[in-house]
Design a protein around this motif. Sequence first.
Motif, short mmCIF file in Angstrom:
data_model
loop_
_atom_site.label_atom_id
_atom_site.label_comp_id
_atom_site.label_asym_id
_atom_site.label_seq_id
_atom_site.Cartn_x
_atom_site.Cartn_y
_atom_site.Cartn_z
N GLU A 1 3.08 15.26 -20.37
CA GLU A 1 1.92 15.80 -21.07
C GLU A 1 2.01 17.30 -21.32
OE1 GLU A 1 -0.57 14.06 -22.46
OE2 GLU A 1 0.42 12.23 -21.79
N THR A 2 2.77 18.00 -20.52
CA THR A 2 2.88 19.45 -20.69
C THR A 2 4.15 19.86 -21.45
OG1 THR A 2 3.94 19.71 -18.53
CG2 THR A 2 1.53 19.95 -18.61
N LYS A 3 4.88 18.88 -21.94
CA LYS A 3 6.13 19.16 -22.65
C LYS A 3 5.90 20.09 -23.85
CE LYS A 3 9.69 16.70 -25.26
NZ LYS A 3 10.10 15.38 -25.75
N SER A 4 4.91 19.81 -24.66
CA SER A 4 4.64 20.63 -25.86
C SER A 4 4.19 22.03 -25.48
CB SER A 4 3.57 19.97 -26.73
OG SER A 4 4.06 18.76 -27.25
N ALA A 5 3.36 22.13 -24.46
CA ALA A 5 2.90 23.45 -24.02
C ALA A 5 4.06 24.27 -23.47
CB ALA A 5 1.80 23.31 -22.96
N TYR A 6 4.94 23.62 -22.74
CA TYR A 6 6.10 24.31 -22.19
C TYR A 6 7.02 24.78 -23.32
CZ TYR A 6 10.15 25.26 -19.19
OH TYR A 6 11.19 25.86 -18.55
N LEU A 7 7.22 23.93 -24.31
CA LEU A 7 8.02 24.30 -25.47
C LEU A 7 7.40 25.51 -26.18
CD1 LEU A 7 10.32 23.76 -27.51
CD2 LEU A 7 8.76 22.16 -28.67
N ALA A 8 6.10 25.48 -26.39
CA ALA A 8 5.42 26.59 -27.07
C ALA A 8 5.56 27.88 -26.27
CB ALA A 8 3.95 26.25 -27.28
N ARG A 9 5.44 27.80 -24.96
CA ARG A 9 5.56 28.99 -24.12
C ARG A 9 6.97 29.58 -24.21
NH1 ARG A 9 5.06 28.09 -18.16
NH2 ARG A 9 3.82 26.39 -18.94
N ARG B 1 0.83 -1.20 0.00
CA ARG B 1 0.00 0.00 0.00
C ARG B 1 0.86 1.26 0.00
NH1 ARG B 1 -1.45 3.99 2.89
NH2 ARG B 1 -0.26 3.35 4.70
N ILE B 2 1.90 1.27 0.83
CA ILE B 2 2.78 2.44 0.93
C ILE B 2 3.49 2.70 -0.40
CG2 ILE B 2 4.90 3.30 2.00
CD1 ILE B 2 3.91 1.86 4.61
N VAL B 3 4.07 1.65 -0.96
CA VAL B 3 4.80 1.81 -2.22
C VAL B 3 3.83 2.14 -3.36
CG1 VAL B 3 6.31 0.68 -3.90
CG2 VAL B 3 6.71 0.36 -1.46
N ALA B 4 2.65 1.55 -3.34
CA ALA B 4 1.66 1.85 -4.38
C ALA B 4 1.28 3.32 -4.36
CB ALA B 4 0.42 0.97 -4.20
N LYS B 5 1.09 3.88 -3.19
CA LYS B 5 0.76 5.31 -3.08
C LYS B 5 1.92 6.16 -3.61
CE LYS B 5 -1.24 9.10 -1.45
NZ LYS B 5 -0.92 10.14 -2.42
N GLN B 6 3.14 5.79 -3.25
CA GLN B 6 4.31 6.52 -3.74
C GLN B 6 4.40 6.42 -5.26
OE1 GLN B 6 7.48 4.60 -1.59
NE2 GLN B 6 7.26 5.94 0.19
N TRP B 7 4.10 5.23 -5.81
CA TRP B 7 4.16 5.05 -7.26
C TRP B 7 3.10 5.89 -7.95
CZ3 TRP B 7 0.49 2.81 -10.60
CH2 TRP B 7 0.90 2.78 -11.94
N VAL B 8 1.90 5.92 -7.42
CA VAL B 8 0.83 6.73 -8.02
C VAL B 8 1.24 8.19 -8.06
CG1 VAL B 8 -1.53 7.60 -7.66
CG2 VAL B 8 -1.07 5.15 -7.50
N ASP B 9 1.79 8.69 -6.97
CA ASP B 9 2.24 10.09 -6.92
C ASP B 9 3.36 10.34 -7.93
OD1 ASP B 9 0.40 10.54 -4.91
OD2 ASP B 9 1.87 10.48 -3.29
N ALA B 10 4.34 9.43 -7.97
CA ALA B 10 5.48 9.60 -8.88
C ALA B 10 5.05 9.48 -10.34
CB ALA B 10 6.56 8.57 -8.55
N ASP B 11 4.16 8.53 -10.62
CA ASP B 11 3.68 8.35 -11.99
C ASP B 11 2.88 9.56 -12.44
OD1 ASP B 11 3.48 6.50 -14.29
OD2 ASP B 11 1.33 6.55 -13.84
N SER B 12 2.09 10.10 -11.54
CA SER B 12 1.31 11.30 -11.84
C SER B 12 2.22 12.49 -12.16
CB SER B 12 0.39 11.64 -10.66
OG SER B 12 -0.30 12.83 -10.91
N ALA B 13 3.26 12.66 -11.36
CA ALA B 13 4.22 13.75 -11.59
C ALA B 13 4.93 13.57 -12.93
CB ALA B 13 5.24 13.80 -10.44
N ALA B 14 5.33 12.35 -13.24
CA ALA B 14 6.00 12.09 -14.51
C ALA B 14 5.05 12.34 -15.68
CB ALA B 14 6.53 10.66 -14.55
N ASN B 15 3.81 11.88 -15.56
CA ASN B 15 2.82 12.10 -16.62
C ASN B 15 2.56 13.58 -16.85
OD1 ASN B 15 2.41 9.41 -17.26
ND2 ASN B 15 0.70 9.17 -15.85
N LEU B 16 2.48 14.34 -15.76
CA LEU B 16 2.24 15.77 -15.89
C LEU B 16 3.36 16.44 -16.68
CD1 LEU B 16 0.50 18.24 -15.18
CD2 LEU B 16 1.85 18.44 -13.08
N LEU B 17 4.59 16.12 -16.35
CA LEU B 17 5.72 16.70 -17.09
C LEU B 17 5.70 16.28 -18.56
CD1 LEU B 17 8.56 16.28 -14.44
CD2 LEU B 17 7.64 18.44 -15.30
#
Length: 104
Positions: free
Chosen positions: A29-37, A11-27
Motif C-alpha cells: 500500500e505504501t509502494k506509490s508513496a515510497y516511489l514519490a518520496r 491459533r498460533i499460525v493464524a496470528k503469525q499469518w495476520v502479522d505477516a499479511d499486515s506487513a505485506a499489505n503495508l509495503l
Amino acid sequence: MDDKPLSEQFRIVAKQWVDADSAANLLEETKSAYLARLMAGQGDMPVSRAEMNVKASDNWMEHITKMVTARERASLLKVQLEYLRMRFNEWQSDTATRRAEMRL
C-alpha cells in the motif's frame, strides 16, 4: 508443535499469518508513496526520468524485494492454516467413522 491441539496450532499460525499479511499489505500500500518520496529526492528533472532513476536504484530494488518476500511469507502461513484445517477435517471424519463402526 504437533503435540499441541490442532486448535492451538491453528491459533498460533493464524496470528503469525495476520502479522505477516499486515506487513505485506503495508509495503504494498505504501509502494506509490515510497516511489514519490524517492522521486522527489531526484531534484529538478522530468518525472519520467526521476521515475526511471528511482526504479533503477538499489533502494527501489530492496523495497520491491522486501514486498515480495513479505507476501511470500504471508502466503506460506496461509497454506499452513489450510493444512491445519485439512488435518482437523480428516480427524473429524476419522472420529465420525470410528463412532459409526462402533455402533455396528
